[in-house]
Design an enzyme around this catalytic site. Structure first.
Site, PDB file in Angstrom:
ATOM      1  N   GLU A  65      -7.173   1.104  -5.808  1.00  0.00           N
ATOM      2  CA  GLU A  65      -6.596   1.848  -4.694  1.00  0.00           C
ATOM      3  C   GLU A  65      -6.235   0.938  -3.520  1.00  0.00           C
ATOM      4  OE1 GLU A  65      -5.561   4.810  -4.940  1.00  0.00           O
ATOM      5  OE2 GLU A  65      -6.456   5.158  -6.910  1.00  0.00           O
ATOM      6  N   HIS A 112      -2.892  -0.678  -4.172  1.00  0.00           N
ATOM      7  CA  HIS A 112      -1.779   0.224  -3.851  1.00  0.00           C
ATOM      8  C   HIS A 112      -1.477   0.173  -2.359  1.00  0.00           C
ATOM      9  CE1 HIS A 112      -1.242   2.026  -7.716  1.00  0.00           C
ATOM     10  NE2 HIS A 112      -2.367   2.724  -7.728  1.00  0.00           N
TER      11      HIS A 112
END
Length: 212
Positions: A26, A29
């Site tokens: 995450e 990202h």
């Protein structure tokens, strides 16, 4: 019969690789989105390696049940900040699986390093450290490969759908990403036992490749 001691042992081995895998996935990202001009994840405090900022209760429960697949809370991304939204969204989506592949390679290097040791001449105390380390490293390879290839499935809202959409004409990409039942299909595949059959061969192919 349910073996609570063995379950606790398995979960303790899973914990570190899983938390590292979803956190780096995450954060990758969000970091790539930030590099491309989108401050949304940064403003939400998601450019961090603190796993508590990324944990998703259902994704964690899925890991406990499957011992392989889980997920985190998606990092917020606003494509309107991007110069080329379709291309840049593809790059942001690719960053998560890429982070998992890098982690899989790192865990594989640790495991190969342990295998290369002369275990016959190592003290019992050191063996007590190396054994759980090897198990954690092995689990780290498998979990990161699993998350990498699970997220590359071309079903919205998984990363693979956004990567594929980057190669489609804009209108077709919009219609494709508007498909609302991708996660329902994923859950159905998991319940029917088909999800493992789809991605397990790829996972173990790369597992053997990394350890060869």
């Amino acid at each position: 019969m349910f073996d609570i001691a063995n379950t606790i042992k398995e979960l303790s081995i899973l914990a570190l690789p899983f938390l590292l895998a979803i956190t780096c996935h995450e954060a990758a990202h969000g970091y790539v989105a930030w590099l491309l001009g989108d401050p949304t994840a940064k403003n939400a405090g998601r450019l961090t390696l603190n796993p508590l900022r990324h944990l998703d209760p259902m994704g964690t429960l899925a890991l406990v049940l499957t011992r392989m697949i889980g997920w985190a809370k998606p990092v917020p991304v606003n494509p309107s900040y991007f110069k080329n939204p379709q291309r840049d969204m593809m790059l942001v989506s690719l960053a998560g699986p890429a982070a998992n592949m890098i982690l899989a390679i790192m865990f594989a290097m640790i495991l190969k390093g342990i295998f290369a040791l002369d275990l016959q001449n190592i003290s019992p105390n050191m063996l007590r450290v190396l054994e759980p380390t090897a198990l954690i490293a092995k689990t780290g390879v498998i979990i990161n490969l699993a998350l990498c290839f699970f997220n590359l499935l071309p079903l919205p809202p998984l990363d693979g759908s956004k990567i594929l959409a980057g190669f489609l004409p804009r209108e077709a990409a919009y219609k494709y990403l508007s498909f609302k039942y991708g996660f329902v299909i994923v859950i159905l595949l998991a319940v029917l036992g088909l999800l493992g059959k789809i991605i397990s061969p790829v996972i173990f192919f790369f597992y053997k490749l990394l350890l060869s």
